[in-house]
Design a protein around this motif. Structure first.
Motif, PDB file in Angstrom:
ATOM      1  N   TYR A  19      -7.617   4.263   3.412  1.00  0.00           N
ATOM      2  CA  TYR A  19      -7.479   3.303   4.324  1.00  0.00           C
ATOM      3  C   TYR A  19      -5.856   3.416   4.582  1.00  0.00           C
ATOM      4  CZ  TYR A  19     -11.774   0.462   3.005  1.00  0.00           C
ATOM      5  OH  TYR A  19     -12.850  -0.049   2.886  1.00  0.00           O
ATOM      6  N   LYS A  42      -7.907   6.163  -1.340  1.00  0.00           N
ATOM      7  CA  LYS A  42      -9.080   5.110  -1.011  1.00  0.00           C
ATOM      8  C   LYS A  42      -9.377   5.443   0.726  1.00  0.00           C
ATOM      9  CE  LYS A  42      -7.592   1.989  -4.493  1.00  0.00           C
ATOM     10  NZ  LYS A  42      -8.809   1.682  -5.180  1.00  0.00           N
ATOM     11  N   GLU A  59      -4.688  -1.013   8.217  1.00  0.00           N
ATOM     12  CA  GLU A  59      -6.138  -1.563   7.847  1.00  0.00           C
ATOM     13  C   GLU A  59      -6.357  -2.253   6.790  1.00  0.00           C
ATOM     14  OE1 GLU A  59      -9.055   2.036   9.186  1.00  0.00           O
ATOM     15  OE2 GLU A  59      -7.378   2.683   7.649  1.00  0.00           O
ATOM     16  N   ILE A  60      -5.648  -2.104   5.832  1.00  0.00           N
ATOM     17  CA  ILE A  60      -6.030  -2.891   4.389  1.00  0.00           C
ATOM     18  C   ILE A  60      -5.087  -4.241   4.106  1.00  0.00           C
ATOM     19  CG2 ILE A  60      -4.539  -1.509   3.109  1.00  0.00           C
ATOM     20  CD1 ILE A  60      -8.257  -2.085   2.458  1.00  0.00           C
ATOM     21  N   GLN A 108      -6.337  -7.645   3.050  1.00  0.00           N
ATOM     22  CA  GLN A 108      -7.978  -7.637   2.496  1.00  0.00           C
ATOM     23  C   GLN A 108      -8.034  -7.892   1.119  1.00  0.00           C
ATOM     24  OE1 GLN A 108     -10.567  -7.017   4.551  1.00  0.00           O
ATOM     25  NE2 GLN A 108      -9.244  -7.066   6.258  1.00  0.00           N
ATOM     26  N   LYS A 143     -12.784   3.981   1.921  1.00  0.00           N
ATOM     27  CA  LYS A 143     -13.375   3.715   3.232  1.00  0.00           C
ATOM     28  C   LYS A 143     -14.510   4.575   3.747  1.00  0.00           C
ATOM     29  CE  LYS A 143     -11.400   3.779   7.868  1.00  0.00           C
ATOM     30  NZ  LYS A 143     -10.203   4.041   8.739  1.00  0.00           N
ATOM     31  N   TRP A 163       0.825  -1.170   0.017  1.00  0.00           N
ATOM     32  CA  TRP A 163       0.063   0.004   0.053  1.00  0.00           C
ATOM     33  C   TRP A 163       0.892   1.209  -0.040  1.00  0.00           C
ATOM     34  CZ3 TRP A 163      -5.195   0.070  -0.498  1.00  0.00           C
ATOM     35  CH2 TRP A 163      -5.819   1.065  -0.343  1.00  0.00           C
TER      36      TRP A 163
END
Length: 130
Positions: free
Chosen positions: A45, A43, A49-50, A53, A91, A35
């Motif tokens: 996030y 996005k 957090e991401i 996923q 998000k 990321w």
């Protein structure tokens, strides 16, 4: 540090710090592995957090139901890349127009081992230019 190590570190930092594009590394199933700052800004996030996923969560419910994320992955596997412009989710559920490019990554034997996903936020007026 050896020259190769310096170049690798600079390359990682270059990708990490780009802010105008979300640059995401996906595994073969679409799980998010990396990321960058642009992804966080576009996005919403944070990285913690991401990671882990699936990238499907950025697609509208009707696009997920229609299998659009999987179709794009399959196209990238077959053709090397897939492009798409459409509404995406941030998000919190807010919606934005995104121009995406998914590129297949290959091992030394030519087998697909993952994908890069590049996303740029565009305004509605730009959707007709693609």
């Amino acid at each position: 540090m050896k020259k190769r190590e310096v170049l690798e570190k600079l390359h990682q930092q270059m990708i990490a710090e780009i802010q105008d594009y979300a640059i995401i590394l996906l595994d073969i199933d679409g799980t998010i592995l990396t990321w960058n700052k642009g992804a966080e800004m576009i996005k919403g996030y944070k990285e913690e957090e991401i990671l882990g996923q699936n990238f499907r969560l950025f697609y509208m419910p009707q696009d997920r139901q229609a299998g659009l994320p999987e179709q794009l992955i399959e196209q990238a596997k077959k053709e090397g890349r897939a492009r798409h412009i459409g509404r995406r989710l941030k998000k919190g559920g807010s919606i934005f127009w995104g121009s995406i490019l998914i590129t297949a990554l290959h091992d030394d034997n030519g087998e697909v081992i993952g994908f890069t996903k590049l996303t740029r936020e565009i305004d509605e007026n730009q959707t007709s230019n693609y």
